[in-house]
Scaffold this active site. Structure first.
Site, short mmCIF file in Angstrom:
data_model
loop_
_atom_site.label_atom_id
_atom_site.label_comp_id
_atom_site.label_asym_id
_atom_site.label_seq_id
_atom_site.Cartn_x
_atom_site.Cartn_y
_atom_site.Cartn_z
N ASP A 1 -7.15 4.76 -5.58
CA ASP A 1 -7.67 4.22 -3.44
C ASP A 1 -8.01 5.62 -3.53
O ASP A 1 -8.14 6.42 -4.51
CB ASP A 1 -6.55 4.07 -2.19
CG ASP A 1 -7.42 3.37 -1.30
OD1 ASP A 1 -7.65 1.99 -0.97
OD2 ASP A 1 -6.93 3.61 -0.48
N LYS B 1 1.02 -1.32 -0.51
CA LYS B 1 -0.01 0.07 -0.09
C LYS B 1 0.91 1.08 0.25
O LYS B 1 1.99 1.59 0.59
CB LYS B 1 -0.93 0.13 1.10
CG LYS B 1 -2.04 1.09 1.22
CD LYS B 1 -3.30 0.09 0.62
CE LYS B 1 -4.32 1.17 0.14
NZ LYS B 1 -5.28 0.56 -0.55
P1 NDP Z 1 -12.85 7.25 -3.36
O1 NDP Z 1 -11.95 8.84 -2.88
O2 NDP Z 1 -12.88 7.43 -5.14
O3 NDP Z 1 -14.07 7.94 -2.33
C1 NDP Z 1 -14.09 7.95 -0.94
C2 NDP Z 1 -15.58 8.19 -0.75
O4 NDP Z 1 -15.83 8.52 0.75
C3 NDP Z 1 -15.79 9.85 -1.38
O5 NDP Z 1 -17.21 10.03 -1.48
C4 NDP Z 1 -15.81 10.60 -0.60
O6 NDP Z 1 -16.66 12.33 0.10
C5 NDP Z 1 -15.96 9.71 0.60
N1 NDP Z 1 -15.03 10.32 2.12
C6 NDP Z 1 -13.72 10.49 2.20
N2 NDP Z 1 -13.55 10.57 3.50
C7 NDP Z 1 -14.49 10.06 3.73
C8 NDP Z 1 -14.71 11.20 5.27
N3 NDP Z 1 -14.49 11.09 6.76
N4 NDP Z 1 -16.01 10.76 6.20
C9 NDP Z 1 -17.12 10.88 5.09
N5 NDP Z 1 -17.16 10.51 3.52
C10 NDP Z 1 -15.44 10.17 3.14
O7 NDP Z 1 -12.39 6.61 -2.99
P2 NDP Z 1 -12.37 5.37 -3.10
O8 NDP Z 1 -13.93 4.81 -3.28
O9 NDP Z 1 -11.40 4.48 -3.88
O10 NDP Z 1 -12.32 4.37 -1.88
C11 NDP Z 1 -13.58 4.12 -0.53
C12 NDP Z 1 -13.58 3.26 0.22
O11 NDP Z 1 -12.88 1.72 -0.71
C13 NDP Z 1 -11.18 3.17 0.88
O12 NDP Z 1 -11.75 2.64 2.15
C14 NDP Z 1 -10.54 2.23 0.12
O13 NDP Z 1 -9.61 1.60 0.59
C15 NDP Z 1 -11.50 1.02 -0.34
N6 NDP Z 1 -11.04 0.28 -1.63
C16 NDP Z 1 -11.24 1.01 -2.58
C17 NDP Z 1 -10.55 0.46 -3.48
C18 NDP Z 1 -10.71 0.88 -5.07
O14 NDP Z 1 -10.71 0.25 -6.43
N7 NDP Z 1 -10.84 1.81 -5.20
C19 NDP Z 1 -11.07 -1.44 -3.92
C20 NDP Z 1 -10.33 -1.95 -2.08
C21 NDP Z 1 -11.29 -1.14 -1.31
P3 NDP Z 1 -15.76 13.58 -0.82
O15 NDP Z 1 -14.91 12.64 -2.13
O16 NDP Z 1 -16.85 13.86 -0.80
O17 NDP Z 1 -14.15 13.32 0.23
#
Ligand code: NDP
Length: 445
Positions: free
Chosen positions: A164, A124
């Site tokens: 991520d 990571k």
């Molecule tokens: P993104 O940055 O694309 O999306 C994250 C989302 O969560 C956004 O809508 C963001 O809102 C919101 N967010 C971020 N921080 C907070 C917070 N503190 N409170 C509430 N909402 C929050 O990330 P991903 O979708 O890629 O990742 C999301 C999760 O999934 C993470 O835990 C990641 O590790 C996990 N993951 C991702 C993978 C992938 O393929 N991308 C694979 C496996 C796991 P805003 O944009 O408004 O900040």
């Protein structure tokens, strides 16, 4: 295995690294019996070796803003374990990034990648850089400066980063461009690439699609399906949009999405063109949650709250770690939730997981539920190595099968005497055994 002794030692070596210590404890608690039944693991020091990363790179990332200011961010790559394949795991760009968070994510990745059955180790990385509000040119300069340091340490057979939080297709493009220039090679060193230059079809939506396939399997153990179910989602990023789309396709109604400042409740369902609208907002770097409630007046924006207070059948936390606490879990249970499938990594606190287990809710941990993302990255690596492209149907079918197999592995290793499936235990044991046995075969390294 003396769990408390191991945890005390780790806490002393890494004081204050709370997410990392939380993730290690959760895994060790659920594999304790298996380790005790297999003394060869203890004599080979498997636990002591698996909980520490092989190595950590940390570096400064200086870059210049559009108005000429010099900014210095911190960059990291953690190569945790490569017993079953090259290090593999995403890069996170978010101001909250620190070593504890990346070590927890890297540690979890070892078991997740093992569950996919593909040959990928765990890693990571990321930076405390905040992409929010930055211009494309600033993002490009940052990504280039980041890769200038990182490129020596990665490679298609060494370590293959992906996206991520804060790292999607645009960032992977800039990172890849710089890697390619420095290494003078066009090779599968990153996944999540654009379709025209080595990316895999279905990779952008794979994590969300996979999470919904997993939820479908969980419900099937109760002879139930997603048809007609109310789904509460958090976040609206890479993971959540794919989940919203697939859940809708399978007949569910998604009623919430969220951002850091609150959530949207749309009783009419968030589907079709509403998802397209949100994706357009995302692509233009705008806040997405509030504008949605202006555009679709039947939707309400609830400031400063999590969506877990909404009545739903299926909850899918898809935003970030520790976003669903004990009170949230109690509210979900009170409202009759049947299934909680973690799209994000470790979004539920240990106390929340306990509530779900005590109430026999179907609870799928992130390392199993969201493994479809890295699995499809693994499929992207295979396509790159073979220099071929599979059709969307082919990739989706492989993804679907992988999710079914992960679910089966959880059932096999996690079914308790009363028939309740403890998916946390099942995922940890299945993920651990493959890596531990590979480490045994390879000697003390
Ligand atoms: P993104 O940055 O694309 O999306 C994250 C989302 O969560 C956004 O809508 C963001 O809102 C919101 N967010 C971020 N921080 C907070 C917070 N503190 N409170 C509430 N909402 C929050 O990330 P991903 O979708 O890629 O990742 C999301 C999760 O999934 C993470 O835990 C990641 O590790 C996990 N993951 C991702 C993978 C992938 O393929 N991308 C694979 C496996 C796991 P805003 O944009 O408004 O900040």
């Amino acid at each position: 295995m003396d769990l408390e002794k191991i945890m005390n030692g780790l806490e002393q070596k890494h004081p204050g690294e709370k997410e990392y210590l939380q993730a290690v404890r959760e895994v060790l608690e659920s594999i304790e019996d298996v380790v005790n039944e297999n003394p060869q693991f203890e004599s080979a020091g498997i636990i002591e070796r698996i909980i520490e990363p092989d190595r950590i790179f940390s570096f400064k990332v200086p870059w210049v803003t559009d108005d000429g200011r010099v900014v210095v961010n911190l960059g990291y790559r953690i190569q945790f374990n490569n017993a079953i394949g090259p290090y593999k795991g995403g890069l996170r760009f978010h101001p909250s990034v620190n070593l504890s968070i990346l070590k927890f994510l890297g540690f979890e990745q070892i078991f997740k990648n093992s569950l996919t059955t593909l040959p990928m180790g765990g890693g990571k990385g990321g930076s405390d850089f905040d992409p929010k509000g930055k211009s494309d040119a600033e993002i490009m300069r940052f990504c280039q400066a980041f890769m200038l340091e990182l490129w020596h340490s990665i490679g298609p057979d060494t370590d293959v980063p992906a996206g991520d939080i804060g790292v999607g297709g645009r960032e992977i493009g800039f990172l890849y461009g710089m890697y390619k220039k420095l290494a003078r090679e066009h090779t599968g060193v990153l996944t999540g690439k654009g379709i025209n230059w080595g990316g895999s079809l279905v990779r952008p939506e794979a994590t969300g699609f996979g999470a919904v396939y997993f939820a479908k399997e969980m419900l099937a153990t109760k002879n139930d399906s997603l048809k007609g179910k109310i789904v509460a989602l958090s976040g609206f990023g890479n993971v959540a949009w794919g989940a919203a789309r697939k859940a809708t396709e399978l007949g569910a109604k998604v009623v919430t999405i969220s951002g850091p400042d609150g959530y949207i409740y749309d009783k009419d369902g968030i589907s079709g063109e509403k998802i397209d609208y949100l994706l357009e907002l995302r692509a233009s770097n705008q806040d997405i949650v509030k504008p949605y409630s202006y555009e679709f007046p039947n939707a309400i924006f609830v400031q400063g709250k999590h969506p877990w207070e909404v009545k739903c059948d299926v909850a899918m936390p898809c935003a970030t770690q520790n976003e669903l606490n004990k009170e949230d879990a109690l509210a979900l249970v009170k409202n009759g939730v049947m299934c909680v499938a973690e799209g994000a990594n470790m979004p539920s606190t240990p106390e929340a997981v306990e509530v779900f287990h005590d109430n026999k809710v179907l609870f799928g941990p992130g390392k199993a539920v969201n493994a479809g993302g890295v699995a499809t990255s693994g499929l992207e690596m295979s396509q790159n190595s073979m220099k071929i492209n599979w059709s969307a149907k082919e990739v989706d079918e492989r993804l679907h099968n992988i999710m079914i197999n992960i679910h089966n592995a959880c059932v096999k290793n996690g079914t308790e005497s009363d028939g309740y499936i403890n998916y946390v235990k099942g995922a940890n044991i299945a993920g651990f055994l493959k890596v531990a046995n590979a480490m045994l075969d390879q000697g003390i390294v």
